[in-house]
Design an enzyme around this catalytic site. Structure first.
Site, short mmCIF file in Angstrom:
data_model
loop_
_atom_site.label_atom_id
_atom_site.label_comp_id
_atom_site.label_asym_id
_atom_site.label_seq_id
_atom_site.Cartn_x
_atom_site.Cartn_y
_atom_site.Cartn_z
N CYS A 138 16.97 29.55 48.45
CA CYS A 138 15.70 30.08 47.94
C CYS A 138 14.61 29.03 48.04
CB CYS A 138 15.86 30.56 46.50
SG CYS A 138 14.33 31.19 45.76
N CYS A 141 12.29 28.87 45.01
CA CYS A 141 12.90 28.24 43.83
C CYS A 141 12.94 26.72 43.96
CB CYS A 141 14.32 28.76 43.64
SG CYS A 141 14.49 30.56 43.60
N ASP A 142 13.28 26.21 45.14
CA ASP A 142 13.66 24.81 45.26
C ASP A 142 12.81 23.96 46.19
OD1 ASP A 142 15.79 25.33 43.53
OD2 ASP A 142 17.11 25.90 45.17
#
Length: 334
Positions: A138, A141-142
């Site tokens: 993701c 997300c990261d």
């Protein structure tokens, strides 16, 4: 005894639905899954984009908090998997029977499916071991964690190109690796990638292994723990450092240094068990009616990543879980 509503699957969508249904006095039951209750966030490290946590929160802690909140309002949890759903009532009094993997069955007036989807994995050495330590599925997300560092993205579809373009905001460079010489992505996405000076397209290439090295501590190492005279040193942190590559045409091998590997080769929704009661698209995602969470069968609702193939975020799944609870509440009051 037939329950009012059973939620299949946990994670943000399931827990949110349980909170709303519990507060409505409907005594929800949640079949969380036998092995990994909490969804994908239990395998995530720090979550910085979920509202209400200005300093971030660890993924497992966020899921524990949601579970505790659902429990506070009376949710009953069953650590098992649902293998099938079948109709057990009549047209005038719909009822559904859920078969569990341990051989037990449950009956309910309504069902909310929140089983999410699973990331497709490369299946190469180092992928599992370094997941959460440079291997990610993701970018939203990261990506932030790899500012000014080289990044690798694996995939050839629109999602892979979207992730790669997004990651150019953070990484010092981004290399998109695809096993063929043609991409599944739309031409406009390919053109945008070729125009981005930070993005390199590497075709006819596969990742054969992901390597990690110990990361030097930013601060003095913590003192060894002394338990009964036995000194225990903290386990060193190992993060992604490079990938081994192989050219699918020539067979030539090489190694590329990178701080992160983002795998974007698709998702598989966990919906096979519901095929008899919920219409699905060609990829297996459950089809719902417009902006609602109603499926093709009255009394069966679906929310989260088993429906959503576009956003796939914890916050959007939680919002859909709220809608599913409200839809189910309305259905049960009819």
């Amino acid at each position: 005894m037939a329950h009012n509503v059973i939620i299949i699957g946990s994670g943000p969508a399931g827990y949110t639905a349980a909170i709303y249904l519990g507060r409505a006095g409907l005594d929800p039951v949640m079949v969380t899954g036998a092995l990994t209750p909490g969804g994908q966030l239990v395998n995530t490290t720090e979550v910085e984009n979920f509202p209400g946590f200005p300093d971030g929160i660890m993924g497992p802690e966020l899921m524990d908090n949601m579970r505790a909140q659902a429990k506070r309002f009376g949710t009953e949890f069953i650590a098992d998997d649902v293998t099938a759903i079948e109709s057990a009532g009549s047209d005038d009094a719909p009822l559904y029977r859920l078969a569990l993997s341990d051989g037990e069955t449950l009956e309910t007036r309504a069902v909310i499916i929140t089983t999410g989807s699973n990331f497709r994995k490369l299946g190469v050495p180092g992928e599992v071991e370094l997941s959460g330590h440079g291997v990610s599925y993701c970018a939203t997300c990261d990506g932030f964690f790899f500012r000014d560092k080289p990044i690798v993205v694996v995939g050839g579809g629109d999602s892979a190109f979207e992730e790669a373009l997004f990651l150019t905001r953070f990484g010092s460079s981004v290399t998109l690796i695809h096993r063929r010489d043609e991409f599944r992505a739309s031409q406009i996405m390919v053109d945008r990638a070729k125009e981005n000076p930070k993005l390199t397209l590497l075709t006819n290439t596969v990742v054969t292994e992901i390597h990690g090295t110990e990361t030097a501590p930013a601060a003095p190492a913590a003192p060894a723990l002394n338990l009964g005279g036995l000194a225990l040193k903290p386990k060193p942190q190992v993060n992604v450092s490079s990938v081994s590559l192989k050219n699918t045409v020539t067979g030539e091998t090489s190694e590329l240094e990178t701080a992160a590997v983002f795998v974007a080769i698709g998702h598989t929704p966990a919906t096979d068990f519901a095929a008899s009661v919920a219409s699905r698209d060609e990829d297996g995602y459950i089809i719902v009616d417009g902006a609602s969470t109603r499926t093709s069968t009255p009394g069966i609702f679906a929310a989260g990543d088993c429906v959503d193939c576009v956003y796939r975020q914890a916050i959007s799944a939680a919002g859909m879980g709220c809608r599913a609870a409200l839809d189910a509440q309305e259905y049960l009051s009819e």
